[in-house]
Design an enzyme around this catalytic site. Sequence first.
Site, PDB file in Angstrom:
ATOM      1  N   GLY A 113       0.863  -1.186   0.000  1.00  9.09           N
ATOM      2  CA  GLY A 113       0.000   0.000   0.000  1.00  9.09           C
ATOM      3  C   GLY A 113       0.895   1.230   0.000  1.00  9.09           C
ATOM      4  O   GLY A 113       0.558   2.267   0.566  1.00  9.09           O
ATOM      5  N   GLY A 152      -1.431   7.430   0.513  1.00  7.60           N
ATOM      6  CA  GLY A 152      -1.863   7.473   1.907  1.00  7.60           C
ATOM      7  C   GLY A 152      -0.741   7.242   2.907  1.00  7.60           C
ATOM      8  O   GLY A 152       0.381   7.735   2.759  1.00  7.60           O
ATOM      9  N   ARG A 160      -0.620  -1.941  -6.580  1.00 14.16           N
ATOM     10  CA  ARG A 160      -1.066  -2.579  -7.822  1.00 14.16           C
ATOM     11  C   ARG A 160      -0.932  -1.668  -9.033  1.00 14.16           C
ATOM     12  O   ARG A 160      -0.475  -2.078 -10.098  1.00 14.16           O
ATOM     13  CB  ARG A 160      -2.513  -3.028  -7.668  1.00 14.16           C
ATOM     14  N   TYR A 171     -16.081  -4.636   7.856  1.00 16.25           N
ATOM     15  CA  TYR A 171     -14.731  -4.109   8.032  1.00 16.25           C
ATOM     16  C   TYR A 171     -14.094  -4.508   9.360  1.00 16.25           C
ATOM     17  O   TYR A 171     -12.963  -4.979   9.394  1.00 16.25           O
ATOM     18  CB  TYR A 171     -14.786  -2.578   7.908  1.00 16.25           C
ATOM     19  N   LYS A 184     -10.340  -6.243  10.726  1.00 11.99           N
ATOM     20  CA  LYS A 184      -9.404  -5.441  11.509  1.00 11.99           C
ATOM     21  C   LYS A 184      -9.174  -6.056  12.895  1.00 11.99           C
ATOM     22  O   LYS A 184      -8.067  -6.003  13.426  1.00 11.99           O
ATOM     23  CB  LYS A 184      -9.907  -3.991  11.628  1.00 11.99           C
ATOM     24  N   ILE A 191      -8.360   8.340   8.616  1.00  8.36           N
ATOM     25  CA  ILE A 191      -7.199   8.966   7.966  1.00  8.36           C
ATOM     26  C   ILE A 191      -7.703   9.683   6.721  1.00  8.36           C
ATOM     27  O   ILE A 191      -8.396   9.090   5.889  1.00  8.36           O
ATOM     28  CB  ILE A 191      -6.139   7.928   7.554  1.00  8.36           C
TER      29      ILE A 191
END
Lengths: 312, 339
Positions: free
Chosen positions: A18, A22, A43, A167, A171, A200
């Site tokens: 990632g 961000g 990606r 989600y 997590k 974020i």
Amino acid sequence: MFFGKKWDPRGRHCFITGGSSGTGLALAIILARNGADVSIVARNEKRLREALEILEEARENGGQVLRAYAYAVDSEAGSQAALKAASEPFGGRCPEALFLCAGAARPSYWVEQTEDTLKQGMQTSYWAQAYTALAGSKEMVKQGVKGKIVFVSSVLAFFSMVGYSPYSPGKFALRGLAESLQSELQLYEIDVHISFPPTIFTPGYQEENKTKPSITLKIEETDGGLTPEQVAAGIYKGVQSGDFHITTGWIGDTFRASTAGSSPRNSYMWDALYAAWGYVFLPAWRKTVDWQVQQHREEHYEYLRNCGFLAM
Amino acid sequence: MQSTALVPALILGAVLPIVVFLSKMFFTSKKWDPRGKHCFVTGGSSGAGLALAVLLVKRGAHVSIVARNEERLQKALAELEKHRQTSEQIIKSYSFAVNSEAGSAAAVKAASEAHGGRCPDAFFFCAGASRPQFWVEQTEQLMREDMDATYGAQAYTALVASREMVKQGVKGKLVFVSSVLGYFSIVGYSTYSPGKFAIRGLAEALQSEFKLYDIDVHIAFPGTIFSPGYEQENKVKPKITLKIEETDGGSTPEYVAETILKGIQKGKFHITVDFIGNVFRASTAGSSPRNSYITDLFYGLVGYIALPIWRNSVDATVLSHRQEHHEYLRQKGIIREER
């Protein structure tokens, strides 16, 4: 508590999933500025190229190896391939520190889920990091590299609420994995860290809010949030200090202290204060959330009728 | 104050808080009664699931048990019949694999048929299994299988159950079964704890979201349960994990079932089964609604002192196992040269 040397990224190979946007990119910049070799993985080729240019601006010395690799890491094979590619400039030696920032959220109502959307949710919130941790650990163990694995979970691993049923499970699962590995990887002197950021402010967050249930948006109205730079700085500081659970901001700290259980704490003194505060504050906050949900009932049933879930 | 008023005032001052405390515990709301309710139990042919089913039958509920193995289901059904209270009770078994939405939907549909299409009132998700092993021996497939067996086995049934209850306006209950390994984890459980933590994450989200529908959510966190599943688990468990768990106690499936039912009747969200469970529950609650803020304070304080000490001893055991473990890795060909 850590009275020993602070972890220094200088000369160490840091592998960031990632890493093209961000928090991942912000972390890559901090590490590059501090002399680390950095491999960013994502990606999208175009975003990676743009990110690499930004990363180059943060270069601290001419000897640093700064690279970008386009791979999907949400499978063991993909993660292995990415790690292999990143190890090549180092004669096959695997990265020393994995920063697993890959992940996304798509909050929506539980009753609108299907097996597929639940699997997708788990894919982006859990598997996107778990497989890289697996592939990375195996290499570190085989090569005798006493490295670090840094997971990025969410405050939504300390608690959950309406809208986050696709989600939070992933997590929370990341925390479960980190807790197990923090114990097990002591067999290999590999450190485990896990960060729990709040909201974020990233492009991902904009995406998330497009489909987020209105009641969830309403509850979060008064929430603050952090920039990716702030989150990255917090993660960097926490890793340097040897913190296991890493939180930024008093809300994260309060949740961390109030849910730690047997997880190694960074400061028993501070946590006692945060936990005492949390014992009073969190139930009160929770009651206001529950009340807001209950107030939303009529509007929600209207919504269910409009989308055909319930008969008119 | 006059001395004659002092004594009654002191007595009142001492007694009143106790009365208030006790009344809060017992009289705030009616106890949930399983009598006449349709209870749907996955993993219902053995272990804690079967024990729960037996208990519910004894209390006069209609019970549907769901599992995969037909033979075990038949034996379980015979066991349930022994405890039948009235002839009106509908006690049935259904053979389905519930670790998929389709399988769960088929199971719920089948169970609803005997009730004129009305879905069950209470769902007990006891399906689950544990296969502890070293992390470096895992593969993507094994990890997925374990997530399916721990999280998938409960989540998809919960999905189907919720949709039906909302569509039919049934103000029912969902009861998840996690584990103390959903509060903490140690060596060996890297593919089990994620699933058990995930169940907690789901329960936390739904406990909030279901205030939209008046559906209650409960989640149990048992420790070791002495069941056939436990025997299986110990066959593959890493030695270091067995060593750490040496001094652990455990509970019978019957005891766990009783405690879970009691917890549901009292309206508890998190249900723990023994002292250790209570300590972990109180020490990790965060913003999760607590059952008693007073007792949790006690357990939380105990935890703040005892858990780090316990954790340090676990870490020490792991560290002392390093050499033996590296020998094991060499034997398995996972690492090569002498280190």
